[in-house]
Design a protein around this motif. Structure first.
Motif, PDB file in Angstrom:
ATOM      1  N   GLU A 116       0.840  -1.200   0.000  1.00  0.00           N
ATOM      2  CA  GLU A 116       0.000   0.000   0.000  1.00  0.00           C
ATOM      3  C   GLU A 116       0.866   1.237   0.000  1.00  0.00           C
ATOM      4  OE1 GLU A 116      -3.541   2.212   2.590  1.00  0.00           O
ATOM      5  OE2 GLU A 116      -3.106   0.099   2.942  1.00  0.00           O
ATOM      6  N   ILE A 117       0.389   2.263  -0.690  1.00  0.00           N
ATOM      7  CA  ILE A 117       1.088   3.543  -0.697  1.00  0.00           C
ATOM      8  C   ILE A 117       0.056   4.653  -0.832  1.00  0.00           C
ATOM      9  CG2 ILE A 117       1.427   3.805  -3.189  1.00  0.00           C
ATOM     10  CD1 ILE A 117       4.352   4.648  -2.514  1.00  0.00           C
ATOM     11  N   ALA A 118       0.359   5.798  -0.245  1.00  0.00           N
ATOM     12  CA  ALA A 118      -0.425   7.017  -0.428  1.00  0.00           C
ATOM     13  C   ALA A 118       0.559   8.151  -0.617  1.00  0.00           C
ATOM     14  CB  ALA A 118      -1.343   7.291   0.758  1.00  0.00           C
ATOM     15  N   LEU A 119       0.358   8.968  -1.651  1.00  0.00           N
ATOM     16  CA  LEU A 119       1.281  10.044  -1.993  1.00  0.00           C
ATOM     17  C   LEU A 119       0.514  11.360  -2.035  1.00  0.00           C
ATOM     18  CD1 LEU A 119       2.995   8.212  -4.978  1.00  0.00           C
ATOM     19  CD2 LEU A 119       3.863   8.368  -2.633  1.00  0.00           C
ATOM     20  N   THR A 120       0.980  12.337  -1.285  1.00  0.00           N
ATOM     21  CA  THR A 120       0.380  13.669  -1.307  1.00  0.00           C
ATOM     22  C   THR A 120       1.494  14.698  -1.387  1.00  0.00           C
ATOM     23  OG1 THR A 120       0.394  13.899   1.102  1.00  0.00           O
ATOM     24  CG2 THR A 120      -1.534  12.857   0.125  1.00  0.00           C
ATOM     25  N   GLY A 121       1.129  15.937  -1.487  1.00  0.00           N
ATOM     26  CA  GLY A 121       2.137  16.984  -1.517  1.00  0.00           C
ATOM     27  C   GLY A 121       2.633  17.267  -2.922  1.00  0.00           C
ATOM     28  N   PRO A 122       3.608  18.187  -3.052  1.00  0.00           N
ATOM     29  CA  PRO A 122       4.020  18.692  -4.367  1.00  0.00           C
ATOM     30  C   PRO A 122       4.973  17.785  -5.135  1.00  0.00           C
ATOM     31  CG  PRO A 122       5.250  19.790  -2.637  1.00  0.00           C
ATOM     32  CD  PRO A 122       4.258  18.918  -1.944  1.00  0.00           C
ATOM     33  N   ALA A 123       5.567  16.756  -4.520  1.00  0.00           N
ATOM     34  CA  ALA A 123       6.578  15.935  -5.191  1.00  0.00           C
ATOM     35  C   ALA A 123       6.286  14.450  -4.984  1.00  0.00           C
ATOM     36  CB  ALA A 123       7.968  16.288  -4.680  1.00  0.00           C
ATOM     37  N   PRO A 124       5.181  13.931  -5.540  1.00  0.00           N
ATOM     38  CA  PRO A 124       4.825  12.530  -5.290  1.00  0.00           C
ATOM     39  C   PRO A 124       5.844  11.534  -5.821  1.00  0.00           C
ATOM     40  CG  PRO A 124       3.439  13.481  -7.006  1.00  0.00           C
ATOM     41  CD  PRO A 124       4.200  14.611  -6.397  1.00  0.00           C
ATOM     42  N   ALA A 125       6.529  11.843  -6.917  1.00  0.00           N
ATOM     43  CA  ALA A 125       7.526  10.914  -7.451  1.00  0.00           C
ATOM     44  C   ALA A 125       8.689  10.754  -6.478  1.00  0.00           C
ATOM     45  CB  ALA A 125       8.022  11.403  -8.809  1.00  0.00           C
ATOM     46  N   GLY A 126       9.177  11.875  -5.925  1.00  0.00           N
ATOM     47  CA  GLY A 126      10.248  11.804  -4.945  1.00  0.00           C
ATOM     48  C   GLY A 126       9.822  11.103  -3.672  1.00  0.00           C
ATOM     49  N   THR A 127       8.573  11.346  -3.265  1.00  0.00           N
ATOM     50  CA  THR A 127       8.057  10.677  -2.074  1.00  0.00           C
ATOM     51  C   THR A 127       7.981   9.172  -2.283  1.00  0.00           C
ATOM     52  OG1 THR A 127       6.777  12.629  -1.426  1.00  0.00           O
ATOM     53  CG2 THR A 127       6.093  10.523  -0.493  1.00  0.00           C
ATOM     54  N   ALA A 128       7.494   8.748  -3.445  1.00  0.00           N
ATOM     55  CA  ALA A 128       7.402   7.324  -3.737  1.00  0.00           C
ATOM     56  C   ALA A 128       8.773   6.665  -3.711  1.00  0.00           C
ATOM     57  CB  ALA A 128       6.738   7.110  -5.096  1.00  0.00           C
ATOM     58  N   HIS A 129       9.759   7.313  -4.332  1.00  0.00           N
ATOM     59  CA  HIS A 129      11.113   6.751  -4.338  1.00  0.00           C
ATOM     60  C   HIS A 129      11.670   6.644  -2.932  1.00  0.00           C
ATOM     61  CE1 HIS A 129      15.626   7.235  -5.442  1.00  0.00           C
ATOM     62  NE2 HIS A 129      15.300   5.966  -5.345  1.00  0.00           N
ATOM     63  N   ALA A 130      11.505   7.693  -2.135  1.00  0.00           N
ATOM     64  CA  ALA A 130      12.038   7.683  -0.779  1.00  0.00           C
ATOM     65  C   ALA A 130      11.376   6.604   0.071  1.00  0.00           C
ATOM     66  CB  ALA A 130      11.856   9.056  -0.137  1.00  0.00           C
ATOM     67  N   LEU A 131      10.055   6.466  -0.046  1.00  0.00           N
ATOM     68  CA  LEU A 131       9.349   5.470   0.753  1.00  0.00           C
ATOM     69  C   LEU A 131       9.758   4.052   0.371  1.00  0.00           C
ATOM     70  CD1 LEU A 131       5.769   7.029   0.866  1.00  0.00           C
ATOM     71  CD2 LEU A 131       7.285   6.661   2.820  1.00  0.00           C
ATOM     72  N   LEU A 132       9.807   3.754  -0.929  1.00  0.00           N
ATOM     73  CA  LEU A 132      10.185   2.406  -1.347  1.00  0.00           C
ATOM     74  C   LEU A 132      11.638   2.098  -0.979  1.00  0.00           C
ATOM     75  CD1 LEU A 132       7.457   2.501  -2.789  1.00  0.00           C
ATOM     76  CD2 LEU A 132       8.549   1.403  -4.753  1.00  0.00           C
ATOM     77  N   ALA A 133      12.524   3.088  -1.111  1.00  0.00           N
ATOM     78  CA  ALA A 133      13.917   2.874  -0.731  1.00  0.00           C
ATOM     79  C   ALA A 133      14.048   2.628   0.769  1.00  0.00           C
ATOM     80  CB  ALA A 133      14.765   4.071  -1.149  1.00  0.00           C
ATOM     81  N   ALA A 134      13.274   3.345   1.569  1.00  0.00           N
ATOM     82  CA  ALA A 134      13.330   3.150   3.021  1.00  0.00           C
ATOM     83  C   ALA A 134      12.838   1.761   3.405  1.00  0.00           C
ATOM     84  CB  ALA A 134      12.502   4.226   3.725  1.00  0.00           C
ATOM     85  N   VAL A 135      11.777   1.282   2.736  1.00  0.00           N
ATOM     86  CA  VAL A 135      11.313  -0.083   2.999  1.00  0.00           C
ATOM     87  C   VAL A 135      12.393  -1.088   2.623  1.00  0.00           C
ATOM     88  CG1 VAL A 135       9.704  -1.874   2.240  1.00  0.00           C
ATOM     89  CG2 VAL A 135       8.853   0.403   2.783  1.00  0.00           C
TER      90      VAL A 135
END
Length: 205
Positions: A116-135
């Motif tokens: 599961e993922i939820a992306l908000t804010g002005p930079a969803p691509a960067g958020t997605a990369h950071a979250l998946l990398a942290a996992v």
């Protein structure tokens, strides 16, 4: 309905529908990009997760929405203590923490399943990369070597998967099944196959 034995139900009018996934080997060393603080979510973060989920789904029609009862009663059972939930946060202009999204992963033996993922804010691509990398970083530290990503097929997710798992195999899964009751069969199929839509389930039998 979600099942690992779809042939059992076809004679009763149920039809499978496709869902995207990516399967790959985690890199030996995972670089977590510079990004707003990523932390593990706790029980007190439930209202925050609800708000992030609602904001992410607001612009994605035909996604199954959760009720307050789902969050209160079902989510704690779907995502028990064996799951990892991470939230991104940054410090806003007023000094308050501003969340940017969250991700949920299961950690069975030898692999991690990002579900599961939820992306908000002005930079969803960067958020997605950071979250998946942290996992991936935490999964590697826990001894997992493989990853299965079961997230909506949207550009931000595809880009994050390519950066984290460049050799990942795109796999279409068919555990979801649908059967029309009061709506035309074509309308039901259009709903469950809508690009980027997500249909939640607590069990697959």
């Amino acid at each position: 309905m979600f099942t690992g034995t779809p042939e059992v139900y076809r004679s009763a009018g149920w039809e499978t529908f496709p869902a995207p996934s990516w399967h790959g080997v985690l890199p030996a060393a995972v670089a977590v990009p510079g990004h707003p603080h990523i932390r593990t979510a706790g029980p007190d973060d439930l209202p925050l997760l609800m708000a992030l989920r609602e904001r992410f789904d607001r612009e994605r029609p035909l996604t199954t929405l959760r009720t307050a009862e789902d969050w209160r009663c079902r989510i704690p059972r779907w995502y028990d203590d064996s799951c990892l939930t991470l939230v991104t946060e940054s410090t806003g202009g007023g000094g308050t923490a501003e969340p940017g999204g969250f991700v949920v992963a299961r950690l069975p033996a030898h692999r991690t399943e990002i579900v599961e993922i939820a992306l908000t804010g002005p930079a969803p691509a960067g958020t997605a990369h950071a979250l998946l990398a942290a996992v991936a970083d935490r999964a590697r530290a826990a001894g997992r070597t493989e990853a299965v990503v079961r997230l909506p097929d949207i550009p931000e997710v595809r880009g994050a998967v390519r950066r984290l798992l460049p050799a990942a195999e795109a796999v279409t899964e068919y555990t979801g099944m649908a059967r029309p009751l009061l709506a035309p069969r074509e309308a039901v199929r259009a709903t469950v196959t809508a690009p980027g839509a997500v249909h939640w389930f607590g069990d697959s039998f």
